[in-house]
Design a protein around this motif. Structure first.
Motif, short mmCIF file in Angstrom:
data_model
loop_
_atom_site.label_atom_id
_atom_site.label_comp_id
_atom_site.label_asym_id
_atom_site.label_seq_id
_atom_site.Cartn_x
_atom_site.Cartn_y
_atom_site.Cartn_z
N GLY A 52 0.62 -1.30 -0.04
CA GLY A 52 0.17 0.23 -0.43
C GLY A 52 0.92 0.94 -0.06
O GLY A 52 1.97 1.58 1.11
N ALA A 53 0.27 1.93 -1.26
CA ALA A 53 1.64 3.64 -1.24
C ALA A 53 0.52 4.69 -0.69
O ALA A 53 1.52 5.49 -1.84
CB ALA A 53 2.55 3.27 -3.06
N GLY A 54 -0.35 4.80 -0.12
CA GLY A 54 -1.01 6.15 -0.06
C GLY A 54 -0.04 6.41 1.48
O GLY A 54 1.23 6.65 1.46
N PRO A 55 -0.42 7.60 2.03
CA PRO A 55 0.49 8.86 2.59
C PRO A 55 0.99 7.76 4.08
O PRO A 55 1.64 7.94 4.76
CB PRO A 55 -0.91 9.79 3.48
CG PRO A 55 -1.80 9.37 2.69
CD PRO A 55 -1.80 8.29 1.43
N VAL A 56 -0.07 6.47 4.41
CA VAL A 56 0.69 6.10 5.19
C VAL A 56 1.41 4.79 4.91
O VAL A 56 3.14 5.08 5.84
CB VAL A 56 -0.92 5.15 6.01
CG1 VAL A 56 0.28 4.11 6.79
CG2 VAL A 56 -1.63 6.47 7.00
N GLY A 57 1.79 4.17 3.63
CA GLY A 57 2.68 3.14 3.64
C GLY A 57 3.58 4.00 3.02
O GLY A 57 5.38 3.54 3.30
N LEU A 58 3.15 5.29 2.10
CA LEU A 58 4.47 6.28 1.57
C LEU A 58 5.63 6.86 3.61
O LEU A 58 6.82 6.61 2.89
CB LEU A 58 4.44 7.50 1.03
CG LEU A 58 3.77 7.32 -0.45
CD1 LEU A 58 2.85 7.81 -1.10
CD2 LEU A 58 5.55 6.79 -0.89
N SER A 59 4.57 7.20 3.95
CA SER A 59 5.95 6.89 5.65
C SER A 59 6.24 6.77 5.96
O SER A 59 7.85 6.92 6.80
CB SER A 59 4.82 8.52 6.59
OG SER A 59 3.71 9.66 5.92
N ALA A 60 5.57 5.49 6.39
CA ALA A 60 6.33 3.96 6.70
C ALA A 60 7.61 3.52 5.59
O ALA A 60 8.71 3.69 6.71
CB ALA A 60 5.80 2.41 6.67
N ASP A 377 1.57 6.65 13.21
CA ASP A 377 1.64 4.98 13.85
C ASP A 377 2.44 4.50 12.56
O ASP A 377 3.78 3.94 12.97
CB ASP A 377 0.13 4.20 13.44
CG ASP A 377 -1.03 3.98 14.60
OD1 ASP A 377 -0.45 4.66 15.50
OD2 ASP A 377 -2.39 4.08 14.69
N ALA A 378 2.49 4.98 11.46
CA ALA A 378 3.55 4.31 10.72
C ALA A 378 4.74 4.26 10.65
O ALA A 378 5.39 3.90 11.16
CB ALA A 378 2.86 4.56 9.04
N CYS A 379 5.68 6.05 11.18
CA CYS A 379 6.47 5.79 11.96
C CYS A 379 7.26 5.96 12.83
O CYS A 379 8.13 5.08 12.72
CB CYS A 379 6.64 7.40 11.86
SG CYS A 379 6.20 7.80 9.97
N ASN A 380 6.26 5.74 13.84
CA ASN A 380 6.09 4.82 15.24
C ASN A 380 6.82 3.60 14.92
O ASN A 380 8.05 3.38 15.27
CB ASN A 380 4.95 4.97 16.19
CG ASN A 380 5.37 4.73 17.22
OD1 ASN A 380 6.48 4.95 17.64
ND2 ASN A 380 4.48 3.39 17.95
N LEU A 381 6.13 2.92 14.27
CA LEU A 381 6.18 1.54 13.70
C LEU A 381 8.21 1.04 13.11
O LEU A 381 9.28 0.72 13.35
CB LEU A 381 6.01 0.45 13.07
CG LEU A 381 5.81 -0.55 12.87
CD1 LEU A 381 6.04 -1.62 13.78
CD2 LEU A 381 4.68 -1.43 11.34
N ALA A 382 8.00 2.48 12.21
CA ALA A 382 8.80 2.15 11.32
C ALA A 382 11.05 2.49 11.96
O ALA A 382 11.81 1.51 11.87
CB ALA A 382 8.73 2.92 10.19
N TRP A 383 10.19 3.44 13.03
CA TRP A 383 11.62 3.42 13.38
C TRP A 383 12.24 2.35 14.43
O TRP A 383 13.74 1.83 14.64
CB TRP A 383 11.49 4.77 14.15
CG TRP A 383 10.63 5.01 15.45
CD1 TRP A 383 9.57 5.92 15.94
CD2 TRP A 383 11.41 4.44 16.85
NE1 TRP A 383 9.46 5.96 16.75
CE2 TRP A 383 10.71 5.76 17.40
CE3 TRP A 383 12.48 4.25 17.56
CZ2 TRP A 383 10.07 5.06 19.37
CZ3 TRP A 383 12.68 3.77 19.09
CH2 TRP A 383 11.74 4.35 19.34
N LYS A 384 11.21 1.72 14.77
CA LYS A 384 11.54 0.90 16.32
C LYS A 384 11.67 -0.32 15.23
O LYS A 384 12.54 -1.48 15.66
CB LYS A 384 9.90 0.39 16.41
CG LYS A 384 9.75 1.78 18.07
CD LYS A 384 8.57 1.37 18.13
CE LYS A 384 7.72 2.63 19.19
NZ LYS A 384 6.57 1.86 20.42
#
Length: 409
Positions: A52-60, A377-384
């Motif tokens: 998924g490459a909407g704003p959430v997937g792109l932010s991740a 949520d996505a950025c919080n998950l990604a850095w972890k």
């Protein structure tokens, strides 16, 4: 750019192996042929697969790449959708983009959101000014979702990752060491991909959520709405939205108009109750062709079977009834009927697979809660995930990654 290619052949068995790694994408392909049987297998690998490459997937993807983690970003759509769906950008989202160096770019493209005017039965009843404490570095802003996606996509491409459009996640399995995903590419070919982790940012009808068997409690709102991206020639204060309602004798709201300013003179994203002649059929629960009927009623229905698309005259009629004064509409870019739900998963993931954005929680459109909470949520998950993959947050990565705030309700 670094290119490494290693080829080895052993004895007379004909065994060979080739590994190719190119640049920052860090995707490895391994092929092997043994003996005279002609048997061959191809496996591609990456650290994180994002569906998924909407704003959430792109932010991740942006946060992962910022931390040096390789990822593949796939989306089943062939192109970005030209719809101004989620338009509100909250201060916390801008703070996250600031640490990426992206906030200034977004703000240059956006319009500041300064407040909202409230009209009831044709009279102004209130004015809300969005004033924040001085220690908050950013305010609220408005930008069409497709522009938000374009800006983050360009940022991610600058870090070496491009969206693989027309590529769909079909299924996946996982074990203690990673995830094996089956993809169908734009050419129609099936591909097997091995990833350390999978993040499902694939929307309200998420394949990842269903594959994990996550609960998705909630329901659809009874009301149906129209959305329109249009120009109005009224003179509202710059940066202010409009909420205008008509209340019946019993105090209930029987007519509604909400307008959010967008970049461009007089341009607004308008939403309103749908007239009966445009009501989407109850069977139309899938917002896009090919999406299975999973009972989740959420999204745009302008292209659904049996649904009519609103025209400028439908939008003008509502503005004539509820606008703050005489106004002529023009420059209609798109319209649709849409339904909304409120749903949330019972957990954000299982093992090495996680969900974020609409795959995890869906909301009414007020304040772009869905997009903003999804990005955060996505950025919080990604850095972890980045810390785990670098060996800085172990030795039980699944447990560490699940140490997150409870889902927002």
């Amino acid at each position: 750019m670094v290119h490494t290619r290693t080829t080895g052949t052993t004895g007379t068995t004909g065994t060979s192996a080739t590994t190719s790694t190119t640049g920052t994408s860090a995707t490895t392909s391994t092929s092997a042929t043994t003996g005279t049987t002609g048997t061959s297998a191809t496996t591609r690998t990456t650290e994180v697969l994002i569906a998924g490459a909407g704003p959430v997937g792109l932010s991740a993807a942006a946060e992962l790449r910022r931390h040096g983690v390789s990822c593949r970003l796939v989306d089943r759509l062939a192109a970005r959708l030209p719809y101004a769906k989620a338009v509100g950008i909250q201060p916390r989202t801008l703070e996250i983009w600031d640490r990426m160096g992206l906030a200034r770019t977004v703000l240059e493209a956006a319009i500041p959101m300064r407040g909202q005017l409230l009209y009831v039965n044709g009279r102004q009843q209130g004015r809300t000014d969005l004033v924040l404490p001085p220690e908050v570095p950013y305010g609220f802003a408005a930008l069409p979702q497709y522009e938000t996606e374009r800006l983050i996509e360009e940022y991610v491409a600058g870090l070496g990752t491009v969206i693989e459009r027309g590529t769909e996640l079909l299924s996946f399995t996982q074990d203690e060491d990673g995830v094996t995903a089956r993809l169908r590419t734009a050419s129609g070919a099936d591909e097997e991909l091995r990833a350390r982790y999978l993040i499902g940012c694939d929307g309200a009808h998420s394949t990842v959520r269903k594959g994990l068997g996550l609960g998705f409690a909630g329901a659809a709102f009874a009301e149906e709405y129209m959305l329109a991206d249009v120009v109005a020639d009224w003179e509202l204060p710059y940066g202010y939205g409009l909420r205008s309602v008509h209340r019946a004798d019993d105090g209930s709201t029987d007519d509604l108009l909400v307008c959010i300013p967008l970049p461009g003179k007089g341009r607004y994203r308008m939403s309103m109750l749908v007239p009966p002649e445009l009501s989407a059929p109850k069977r139309a629960v899938s917002p896009a062709p090919g999406t299975p009927d999973d009972g989740v009623v959420h999204g745009l229905y302008g292209g659904a079977e049996g649904a009519r698309v609103p025209e400028l005259a439908h939008i003008q009629a509502v503005v004539d009834r509820l606008g703050p004064g005489p106004a002529t509409l023009s420059g209609l870019r798109w319209t649709s009927v849409f339904r909304i739900s409120h749903r949330i998963v019972d957990r954000y993931g299982e093992g090495r697979v996680f969900v974020a954005g609409d795959a995890a929680h869906i909301h009414p459109p007020t304040g772009a809660q869905g997009m903003n909470t999804g990005i955060q949520d996505a950025c919080n998950l990604a850095w972890k995930l980045a810390f785990v993959l670098r060996g800085e947050a172990g030795p039980r990565p699944g447990r560490n990654l699940r140490r997150r705030a409870p889902p927002r309700r």
